[in-house]
Design an enzyme around this catalytic site. Structure first.
Site, PDB file in Angstrom:
ATOM      1  N   TRP A  36       3.839   1.832 -10.972  1.00  0.00           N
ATOM      2  CA  TRP A  36       3.704   1.489  -9.546  1.00  0.00           C
ATOM      3  C   TRP A  36       4.924   0.740  -9.022  1.00  0.00           C
ATOM      4  O   TRP A  36       5.436  -0.147  -9.699  1.00  0.00           O
ATOM      5  CB  TRP A  36       2.470   0.583  -9.391  1.00  0.00           C
ATOM      6  CG  TRP A  36       2.426  -0.186  -8.112  1.00  0.00           C
ATOM      7  CD1 TRP A  36       3.151  -1.297  -7.796  1.00  0.00           C
ATOM      8  CD2 TRP A  36       1.612   0.092  -6.966  1.00  0.00           C
ATOM      9  NE1 TRP A  36       2.846  -1.726  -6.526  1.00  0.00           N
ATOM     10  CE2 TRP A  36       1.897  -0.889  -5.994  1.00  0.00           C
ATOM     11  CE3 TRP A  36       0.653   1.088  -6.668  1.00  0.00           C
ATOM     12  CZ2 TRP A  36       1.268  -0.921  -4.755  1.00  0.00           C
ATOM     13  CZ3 TRP A  36       0.036   1.043  -5.432  1.00  0.00           C
ATOM     14  CH2 TRP A  36       0.335   0.054  -4.491  1.00  0.00           C
ATOM     15  N   ASP A  39       7.286  -3.061  -2.348  1.00  0.00           N
ATOM     16  CA  ASP A  39       8.436  -3.479  -1.531  1.00  0.00           C
ATOM     17  C   ASP A  39       9.805  -3.438  -2.220  1.00  0.00           C
ATOM     18  O   ASP A  39       9.938  -3.903  -3.352  1.00  0.00           O
ATOM     19  CB  ASP A  39       8.280  -4.940  -1.096  1.00  0.00           C
ATOM     20  CG  ASP A  39       6.898  -5.259  -0.621  1.00  0.00           C
ATOM     21  OD1 ASP A  39       6.078  -4.347  -0.466  1.00  0.00           O
ATOM     22  OD2 ASP A  39       6.628  -6.463  -0.421  1.00  0.00           O
TER      23      ASP A  39
HETATM   24  C1  FRU Z   1       4.082  -6.598   1.069  1.00  0.00           C
HETATM   25  C2  FRU Z   1       3.545  -7.574   0.036  1.00  0.00           C
HETATM   26  C3  FRU Z   1       4.354  -8.860   0.086  1.00  0.00           C
HETATM   27  C4  FRU Z   1       4.150  -9.428  -1.270  1.00  0.00           C
HETATM   28  C5  FRU Z   1       4.141  -8.189  -2.117  1.00  0.00           C
HETATM   29  C6  FRU Z   1       3.273  -8.256  -3.347  1.00  0.00           C
HETATM   30  O1  FRU Z   1       3.892  -5.271   0.760  1.00  0.00           O
HETATM   31  O2  FRU Z   1       2.190  -7.818   0.280  1.00  0.00           O
HETATM   32  O3  FRU Z   1       3.978  -9.735   1.133  1.00  0.00           O
HETATM   33  O4  FRU Z   1       5.165 -10.307  -1.639  1.00  0.00           O
HETATM   34  O5  FRU Z   1       3.695  -7.138  -1.292  1.00  0.00           O
HETATM   35  O6  FRU Z   1       3.474  -7.170  -4.182  1.00  0.00           O
END
Ligand code: FRU
Length: 497
Positions: A36, A39
């Site tokens: 997976w 971000d």
């Molecule tokens: C955004 C998010 C961020 C966080 C991350 C966790 O997609 O929710 O705010 O740091 O993903 O994986």
């Protein structure tokens, strides 16, 4: 120093990479080695190369304890895999190394700044996850987390800031000062972007609220990025719980750009315009860097949290990044186009001029699932038309459509007939500013996605396509005769041969 957890993740990824064939991946959209990703993190220039980290759970195609995967590139298209940079292996980030960013230090080290998630007892059997900002320093391959982490803690929050929603630091340097913008939710469930400053990356001081959502544009704003662009300042954020507003903003998770000014004295952002960054379905958590030649380049997670339960059958990975895009401001809007480096991967080119389109038709040289095609549509003189449509990833049974509705001046992406057996969000429509029935559509297809750029980059729209890559027909149709010009290039990549 490499912890047991980091070593384990690296070995696991390496052992999977031995048997994974790159031909089973998208051709030019980045995926994690295995498992997976979400971000993009730490998208930055370091020692002359572009580094990208990402939220990573290699062990399954589901979100899990967050590691930081790591790649680098010279041209934003060909990526080199590097060892996983961080694992959630420390007392200050044992529940996850959440999103963050990176910057080169004057002493030659690279600083990673990220959110460390930990759990604290909050009475009874309830544990609370808290989020604080941490740093790690390294040489582009190995990173050592600062022993004094976290460097921005719950003590550094304004009084109504929630430590349970305090994440995604984006760091940059101005003169001798580091700044970082961090997402926070207030006790009123209202997103703010907080600004901090530091001289050394370790000792941080709260400055101010850079911008707040003021009851608009969703609730918590995730993943901020803040930069100057063509004389304006741009704040990109990814709001949760967006309410739809016309066709500009859709419900749920979106990514928006706030464009305006910045007062360097008060450190306040002065909001002028707000727009969606991408009008498609699968786009979130964008991050940018300034390239060596001054271009502002953006990359995003080519996915949306709303559709994460929708996995491709038999894929060993979940989640892809968009192709990086160049950004600029024109007439107060943020424009974008695919990085020009993609053009080096164009092979066979085909040009058609003034083709009449009415009944559904195809052209002998126009097919494929890995191509860069620009279609310019214009009415036949004196004749009005209501709609023009391109179907692609078409095998006679399944297809995906891009439709320009000339009567309403809307473009629609529609994957509801792509063969995916779940009724997820499949259609997105957005207004465009076309005159007299003329429109330009630049379409990038990869094996499982489409990225559309309308009218020279005034709007972009991105969507995953769940049809088997063997479905490669492209057809054109309109309700009455129109004329089209096409420039179409196949895209070819050594690693796909
Ligand atoms: C955004 C998010 C961020 C966080 C991350 C966790 O997609 O929710 O705010 O740091 O993903 O994986």
């Amino acid at each position: 120093m490499t912890s047991e957890l980091l070593e384990k993740a690296r070995k696991y990824e390496e052992s999977c990479l031995e048997y994974i064939d790159d031909k089973d991946r998208p051709a030019y959209h980045l995926t994690g080695g295995v498992g997976w990703i979400n971000d993009p993190n730490g998208f930055s220039l370091y020692k002359g190369e572009y580094h990208l980290f990402f939220q990573y759970h290699p062990y399954s195609i589901k979100w899990g304890p967050m590691h930081w995967g790591h790649v680098k590139t010279e041209d934003f298209v060909r990526w080199e895999r590097l060892p996983i940079a961080m694992a959630p292996d420390s007392p200050f980030d044992g529940k996850g190394c959440f999103s963050g960013s990176a910057v080169e230090m004057p002493d030659g080290r690279q600083m990673l700044m990220y959110t460390g998630v930990t759990e604290v007892a909050s009475g009874g059997n309830i544990n609370l996850q808290i989020q604080q900002q941490c740093v790690a320093f390294g040489d582009g391959i190995e990173y050592t987390k600062y022993a004094g982490n976290p460097v921005i803690t719950s003590d550094d929050l304004p009084s109504d800031g929630m430590v349970t929603d305090f994440r995604d630091p984006k760091v940059w340097k101005e003169g001798d000062t580091y700044y970082c913008a961090v997402s926070n939710n207030s006790s009123e469930d209202s997103g703010v972007i907080l600004l901090y400053e530091s001289r050394d990356g370790i000792h941080w001081k709260y400055v101010t609220v850079l911008e707040a959502n003021r009851g608009q544009y969703g609730r918590m704003w995730e993943c901020p990025d803040f930069f100057e662009l063509d004389g304006k300042h741009v704040l990109i954020v990814s709001p949760m719980k967006m309410r739809p507003a016309g066709l500009e903003f859709h419900a749920g998770y979106g990514t928006i750009a706030l464009i305006g000014g910045y007062d360097p004295e008060t450190h306040k952002f002065i909001r002028e315009n707000v727009q969606s960054v991408d009008y498609g379905i699968d786009f979130y958590a964008a991050q940018t860097l300034e390239a060596k030649d001054g271009r502002r380049i953006m990359i995003a997670w080519m996915q949306n949290w709303t559709t994460i339960q929708c996995e491709f059958e038999d894929h060993f990975y979940f989640g892809q990044m968009t192709l990086p895009r160049e950004l600029w401001i024109e007439n107060g809007r943020m424009y974008q186009r695919p990085v020009r480096e993609l053009e080096h991967y164009r092979s066979a080119g085909t040009v058609y001029r003034n083709i009449f389109v009415h009944e559904e038709m195809s052209l002998p040289q126009v097919r494929g699932r890995c191509l860069d095609m620009t279609v310019r549509v214009k009415p036949v003189s004196g004749k009005k038309y209501s709609w023009f449509r391109i179907n692609f990833a078409d095998d006679g049974e399944y297809y995906t459509s891009i439709i320009y509705d000339a009567s309403s001046n809307h473009v629609r992406l529609d994957r509801s007939r792509c063969g995916f057996p779940y009724d997820i969000v499949n259609v997105r429509e957005f207004p465009v500013s076309c005159c007299d029935g003329e429109i330009e559509l630049r379409i990038l297809l990869d094996r499982y996605s489409v990225e559309l750029f309308v009218n020279g980059g005034e709007q972009a729209a991105t969507m995953l396509v769940y049809t088997d890559p063997s479905a490669d027909s492209v057809t054109f149709a309109a309700d009455s005769e129109v004329l089209i010009d096409i420039e179409k290039f196949d895209l070819e990549f050594e690693w796909m041969k």
